[in-house]
Enzyme design. Structure first.
Site, short mmCIF file in Angstrom:
data_model
loop_
_atom_site.label_atom_id
_atom_site.label_comp_id
_atom_site.label_asym_id
_atom_site.label_seq_id
_atom_site.Cartn_x
_atom_site.Cartn_y
_atom_site.Cartn_z
N LYS A 1 -11.83 -27.78 6.15
CA LYS A 1 -11.41 -26.37 6.24
C LYS A 1 -12.57 -25.44 5.94
O LYS A 1 -12.84 -24.47 6.66
CB LYS A 1 -10.27 -26.09 5.26
CG LYS A 1 -9.99 -24.61 5.03
CD LYS A 1 -8.88 -24.39 4.04
CE LYS A 1 -9.26 -24.48 2.61
NZ LYS A 1 -9.92 -23.28 2.05
N ASN A 2 -13.30 -25.75 4.86
CA ASN A 2 -14.35 -24.84 4.39
C ASN A 2 -15.63 -24.91 5.20
O ASN A 2 -16.59 -24.22 4.90
CB ASN A 2 -14.61 -25.08 2.90
CG ASN A 2 -13.42 -24.63 2.07
OD1 ASN A 2 -12.54 -23.92 2.57
ND2 ASN A 2 -13.37 -25.04 0.83
N CYS B 1 -7.09 -13.42 -6.40
CA CYS B 1 -6.19 -14.51 -6.00
C CYS B 1 -5.77 -15.28 -7.23
O CYS B 1 -6.29 -15.03 -8.32
CB CYS B 1 -6.82 -15.35 -4.91
SG CYS B 1 -7.62 -16.84 -5.47
N ARG C 1 -12.38 -13.08 -8.15
CA ARG C 1 -13.18 -13.41 -6.95
C ARG C 1 -13.77 -12.19 -6.25
O ARG C 1 -13.49 -11.93 -5.08
CB ARG C 1 -12.37 -14.26 -5.99
CG ARG C 1 -11.83 -15.53 -6.63
CD ARG C 1 -11.09 -16.43 -5.68
NE ARG C 1 -11.97 -17.10 -4.73
CZ ARG C 1 -11.52 -17.96 -3.81
NH1 ARG C 1 -10.24 -18.21 -3.71
NH2 ARG C 1 -12.35 -18.56 -2.99
N ASP D 1 -12.91 -27.70 -6.60
CA ASP D 1 -11.75 -27.97 -5.74
C ASP D 1 -11.16 -29.35 -5.99
O ASP D 1 -10.14 -29.70 -5.39
CB ASP D 1 -12.12 -27.81 -4.26
CG ASP D 1 -12.49 -26.38 -3.91
OD1 ASP D 1 -13.07 -26.16 -2.83
OD2 ASP D 1 -12.23 -25.49 -4.74
N ARG E 1 -2.13 -24.57 3.71
CA ARG E 1 -3.36 -23.85 3.99
C ARG E 1 -4.56 -24.79 4.11
O ARG E 1 -5.54 -24.49 4.77
CB ARG E 1 -3.66 -22.84 2.87
CG ARG E 1 -2.66 -21.70 2.77
CD ARG E 1 -3.21 -20.63 1.88
NE ARG E 1 -4.62 -20.43 2.20
CZ ARG E 1 -5.54 -20.15 1.28
NH1 ARG E 1 -5.19 -20.03 0.01
NH2 ARG E 1 -6.79 -19.99 1.62
C1 EPZ Z 1 -15.66 -21.23 -1.66
O1 EPZ Z 1 -15.06 -20.02 -2.12
C2 EPZ Z 1 -14.51 -22.12 -1.18
N1 EPZ Z 1 -13.81 -21.44 -0.11
C3 EPZ Z 1 -13.57 -22.40 -2.34
O2 EPZ Z 1 -12.56 -23.31 -1.89
C4 EPZ Z 1 -14.34 -23.07 -3.46
O3 EPZ Z 1 -13.50 -23.23 -4.57
C5 EPZ Z 1 -15.54 -22.20 -3.87
O4 EPZ Z 1 -16.36 -21.91 -2.72
C6 EPZ Z 1 -16.43 -22.87 -4.90
O5 EPZ Z 1 -16.85 -24.11 -4.47
C7 EPZ Z 1 -14.35 -21.47 1.15
O6 EPZ Z 1 -15.39 -22.02 1.42
C8 EPZ Z 1 -13.56 -20.79 2.22
P1 EPZ Z 1 -17.86 -18.63 -4.55
P2 EPZ Z 1 -15.96 -18.74 -2.46
O7 EPZ Z 1 -18.23 -17.33 -3.94
O8 EPZ Z 1 -17.13 -18.69 -1.54
C9 EPZ Z 1 -18.12 -15.57 -8.22
C10 EPZ Z 1 -10.41 -24.20 -1.64
O9 EPZ Z 1 -9.62 -24.66 -2.48
N2 EPZ Z 1 -18.59 -14.57 -7.23
O10 EPZ Z 1 -18.84 -19.72 -4.46
O11 EPZ Z 1 -15.05 -17.58 -2.51
C11 EPZ Z 1 -16.66 -15.99 -7.99
O12 EPZ Z 1 -15.76 -15.09 -8.56
C12 EPZ Z 1 -11.19 -22.91 -1.95
O13 EPZ Z 1 -10.61 -24.71 -0.54
C13 EPZ Z 1 -18.96 -13.30 -7.67
O14 EPZ Z 1 -18.89 -13.00 -8.86
O15 EPZ Z 1 -16.46 -19.09 -3.93
C14 EPZ Z 1 -16.63 -17.37 -8.62
O16 EPZ Z 1 -16.41 -17.25 -9.99
C15 EPZ Z 1 -10.75 -22.26 -3.21
N3 EPZ Z 1 -19.40 -12.41 -6.74
C16 EPZ Z 1 -18.03 -17.90 -8.33
O17 EPZ Z 1 -18.85 -16.77 -8.03
C17 EPZ Z 1 -19.50 -12.71 -5.40
O18 EPZ Z 1 -19.89 -11.86 -4.60
C18 EPZ Z 1 -18.12 -18.89 -7.16
O19 EPZ Z 1 -17.43 -18.36 -6.06
C19 EPZ Z 1 -19.11 -14.00 -4.99
C20 EPZ Z 1 -18.67 -14.92 -5.92
#
Ligand code: EPZ
Length: 417
Positions: free
Chosen positions: A22-23, A116, A121, A304, A396
């Site tokens: 998916k990702n 969420c 996030r 995850d 999802r």
């Molecule tokens: C991706 O989400 C995945 N989703 C998530 O999978 C996964 O849990 C996550 O990466 C971490 O591995 C997809 O790829 C579609 P991040 P993403 O930005 O990109 C903070 C699943 O179950 N952050 O790497 O949204 C954020 O709040 C899903 O399949 C900021 O502060 O995650 C978090 O604490 C859930 N500012 C951390 O960084 C930003 O601009 C990592 O989030 C961006 C992120």
């Protein structure tokens, strides 16, 4: 709303085939917006999130169709550059259209994804990167209004190696003027898969998979035909199922090299792995051993997989410490596991799991995608009948999981409402 009915306590046996990731599919599909014309993306899982991004592209005026793992997309005629709240609120990953739209059309209007279940996030790092490339970004009535005639390559340091942030900036940089450096970039296999797809479209990218990615902007991108990587989180979920039921499951179609940290932690818990052609065979122990885990960005242990691993540890021999360092609210499954008798205490981002001999069945409520998976893992090991509600979370991110489980002997059925 559909629910799952599971009768647990059985040993499972046989092979399951892993679907596309998916990702990886979501960003690769979003990237087709960079190139006018017809693209075909293969090995795309049949998931609610895939149909959501399909509706988003159709909303822009693109053609999108999905059939048996293939997504056919034509982005020649884009009529609007707005990603509406009604679509974005159902799937945060919709924000992945921001970089491609801005890079190709010089403007985009994308609803700001709200918080969420697993955390606030924010997307400040996505916006910071695009602003550093010269985009003018405003937030108005819950929408990101982005403008920038032609983005300029520059150096961008990410305070956190955000996955979709890295992907959005990388996509935008493919059509920028000059060179972009993304430092402290995310290193996930899905980021590498996107980079490979972008290179197939004509982009110049080096270093994906490392913490510094270099992108030399080009004048245009061309459509592509691309097959996405298998889903390492789905594969990891079946490993947890083998571990908690003491079963012998062959996982076909997964890429073992994407799962080092996951496999090492499962080995610590007593699972035995054997590489086989086209996959990996996993044999679960009579009783798993307690094992501590801390979630980290790739190549660390994936957040995850945290919930599924916790379900396994809830019947382990001993006490394990599980630290969640990525998301501030990713223990929603704990209350449900406690309903099955699990002994788990939480302090901030750390859960202490005292293993018990056997979980008991109970009616359960899914709260997010991976929490749903952990409840299935737990239910398959518990005595009696467990009912899991709110399956829309599960749908999802898991393609036909109950069918795959029935194929290896599980007593599981979906009850439609
Ligand atoms: C991706 O989400 C995945 N989703 C998530 O999978 C996964 O849990 C996550 O990466 C971490 O591995 C997809 O790829 C579609 P991040 P993403 O930005 O990109 C903070 C699943 O179950 N952050 O790497 O949204 C954020 O709040 C899903 O399949 C900021 O502060 O995650 C978090 O604490 C859930 N500012 C951390 O960084 C930003 O601009 C990592 O989030 C961006 C992120």
């Amino acid at each position: 709303m559909d629910k799952l009915v599971i009768r647990g306590g059985k040993k499972l046996k046989g092979a399951v085939h892993i679907s596309g990731a998916k990702n990886a599919a979501l960003p690769v599909i979003a990237s087709t917006l960079l190139a006018p014309g017809g693209s075909i993306i293969r090995n795309v899982p049949n998931l609610r999130d895939v149909s959501t991004i399909g509706r988003l592209l159709t909303n822009f005026g693109a053609e999108f169709s999905y059939k048996r793992g293939n997504a056919a997309i034509n982005t020649k005629r884009i009529k609007t550059l707005e990603a509406p709240y009604d679509l974005v609120r159902t799937m945060r990953a919709s924000v992945l259209v921001l970089g491609p739209l801005l890079a190709r059309f010089g403007q985009a209007k994308v609803s700001l994804p709200g918080g969420c279940a697993i955390g606030a996030r924010p997307i400040n790092l996505h916006l910071m990167g695009l602003e550093k490339m010269g985009a003018d970004i405003k937030l108005e009535s819950g929408y990101i209004i982005a403008r920038g005639k032609r983005l300029e390559g520059t150096s961008i340091y990410l305070d956190i190696p955000t996955v979709t942030g890295t992907e959005n900036i990388m996509m935008a940089a493919t059509l920028a003027k000059g060179e972009t450096l993304i430092e402290n970039a995310a290193r996930e296999p899905e980021v590498v898969d996107l980079a490979n797809a972008l290179v197939a479209m004509g982009a110049k990218i080096e270093g994906a998979g490392g913490s510094i990615i270099r992108i030399e902007g080009v004048d245009e991108m061309k459509p592509l035909e691309y097959s996405v990587i298998p889903d390492r989180i789905e594969a990891g979920t079946f490993m947890a199922i083998a571990g908690i039921t003491g079963s012998d499951i062959t996982i076909q179609g997964c890429r073992n090299e994407h799962m080092d940290a996951t496999i090492l932690k499962f080995q610590d818990a007593g699972l035995v792995f054997e590489n086989v052609t086209g996959g990996i065979r996993v044999t679960g122990p009579t009783r798993p051993r307690a094992s501590d885990v801390k979630t980290l960005p790739y190549p660390g242990f994936p957040t995850d997989m945290q919930a599924q691993f916790m379900a396994l540890m809830s019947i382990a021999d001993g006490t394990s410490i599980i630290s969640e360092t990525i998301f501030e609210n990713r223990f929603m499954h704990v209350a449900e596991l406690r309903r099955m008798g699990a002994d788990i205490t939480i302090e901030g981002g750390t859960a202490t799991v005292k293993g018990i001999p056997m979980l008991k069945s109970a009616p359960l409520m899914a709260t997010d995608l991976r929490a749903s998976a952990s409840l299935i893992v737990a239910a398959l090991a518990s005595r009696g009948e467990t009912v899991i509600h709110r399956l829309y979370h599960l749908d999802r991110g898991y393609e036909k999981i109950e069918k795959k489980l029935r194929g290896i002997g599980a007593d599981i059925k979906r009850v439609k409402k």
